[in-house]
Design a protein around this motif. Sequence first.
Motif, PDB file in Angstrom:
ATOM      1  N   GLY A 161       5.297 -18.820  11.988  1.00  0.00           N
ATOM      2  CA  GLY A 161       4.508 -19.713  12.829  1.00  0.00           C
ATOM      3  C   GLY A 161       4.728 -19.502  14.082  1.00  0.00           C
TER       4      GLY A 161
ATOM      5  N   SER B  72       2.922 -18.284  17.266  1.00  0.00           N
ATOM      6  CA  SER B  72       1.602 -17.812  17.634  1.00  0.00           C
ATOM      7  C   SER B  72       1.698 -16.993  18.898  1.00  0.00           C
ATOM      8  CB  SER B  72       0.612 -19.219  17.991  1.00  0.00           C
ATOM      9  OG  SER B  72       1.317 -19.804  19.176  1.00  0.00           O
ATOM     10  N   GLY B  73       0.705 -16.113  18.985  1.00  0.00           N
ATOM     11  CA  GLY B  73       0.548 -15.215  20.123  1.00  0.00           C
ATOM     12  C   GLY B  73       1.879 -14.398  20.528  1.00  0.00           C
ATOM     13  N   SER B  74       2.548 -13.944  19.576  1.00  0.00           N
ATOM     14  CA  SER B  74       3.589 -13.256  19.607  1.00  0.00           C
ATOM     15  C   SER B  74       3.397 -11.696  20.252  1.00  0.00           C
ATOM     16  CB  SER B  74       4.600 -12.914  18.439  1.00  0.00           C
ATOM     17  OG  SER B  74       3.718 -12.228  17.590  1.00  0.00           O
TER      18      SER B  74
ATOM     19  N   SER C  92       6.788 -14.996  22.694  1.00  0.00           N
ATOM     20  CA  SER C  92       5.611 -15.801  22.124  1.00  0.00           C
ATOM     21  C   SER C  92       5.009 -16.992  22.752  1.00  0.00           C
ATOM     22  CB  SER C  92       5.962 -16.185  20.533  1.00  0.00           C
ATOM     23  OG  SER C  92       6.719 -17.191  20.733  1.00  0.00           O
ATOM     24  N   ASP C  93       3.927 -17.623  22.434  1.00  0.00           N
ATOM     25  CA  ASP C  93       3.432 -18.597  23.263  1.00  0.00           C
ATOM     26  C   ASP C  93       4.340 -19.722  23.298  1.00  0.00           C
ATOM     27  OD1 ASP C  93       1.283 -17.493  23.496  1.00  0.00           O
ATOM     28  OD2 ASP C  93       0.101 -18.257  21.858  1.00  0.00           O
TER      29      ASP C  93
ATOM     30  N   GLU D 107       4.267 -14.091  12.785  1.00  0.00           N
ATOM     31  CA  GLU D 107       3.114 -14.938  12.033  1.00  0.00           C
ATOM     32  C   GLU D 107       3.361 -15.537  10.936  1.00  0.00           C
ATOM     33  OE1 GLU D 107       0.203 -11.823  11.442  1.00  0.00           O
ATOM     34  OE2 GLU D 107      -0.494 -11.416  13.345  1.00  0.00           O
TER      35      GLU D 107
END
Length: 253
Positions: free
Chosen positions: A46, A48-50, A63-64, A43
């Motif tokens: 940076g 996202s969605g990890s 992650s994404d 986070e």
Amino acid sequence: MEESALGPEEQEPIEVCLMAGKIMLQSGAETYRVEDTMTRIAEALGLSGSHSYVTPTGIMFQSDNMRWAKLVRIMERTTDLQKVAEVNDISRKLANRDLTAAEARNRLAAIESSGHAYAVPLRIGAAAIASGCFTLMFQGGFSDFLPGIVCGGLGFSALILLHRLVKVKFFAEFTASFLIGIFAYLLLRAGLGADPGKIIIGSVMPLVPGLLITNAVRDLMAGHLVSGLSRGAEAFLTAFAIGAGIAVVFTIL
């Protein structure tokens, strides 16, 4: 975006997360703490969605930004809470924006390449003194204190040496406990000590997998069933190796 298409700047945060998790897991951190630290680092950098999936023998992270998950294999595990604390400190500094991803990676690489927080002679000395104190704690006499120190120090030294020579932990722990039993009886026949049972109990205490048992219980309570059961099985094997080594001594002497 495929992972192979990621540039160095996009790859660096991923490597930081994986390196931090690897160091913590190898140093004796609990499974849920490793996953939580990796999530916080992701986070802060940076990602996202990890998602991270941690077991005692491997870490999977995605992650994404990644199409495929990355896997890191954990081959060796020890106890070095100093490294765990240092990784946590890096995680906090990343969250506060006091470090960049490149700086964090360099610091993590230095932590990973560094040796144990305490030198081997200091660890052996601490184990020896602790063995003598455990001997007294288990109601051994003051005449058993010195044999407890000697047996505990020699047994712990054998454990460290055998871990370097043999990759099978069971054999190293079995042999170390066996030598402790032999040394206890030899010292008793030499006129040192009065109760070999108290000496042996105190001397094997530095070999007992206390951290493994604690982490297994905490992982189970946190819902990490795979890690909790596997750590519990590892602790059971260690305890069995220690008991089997002493049992062989009692059988032959």
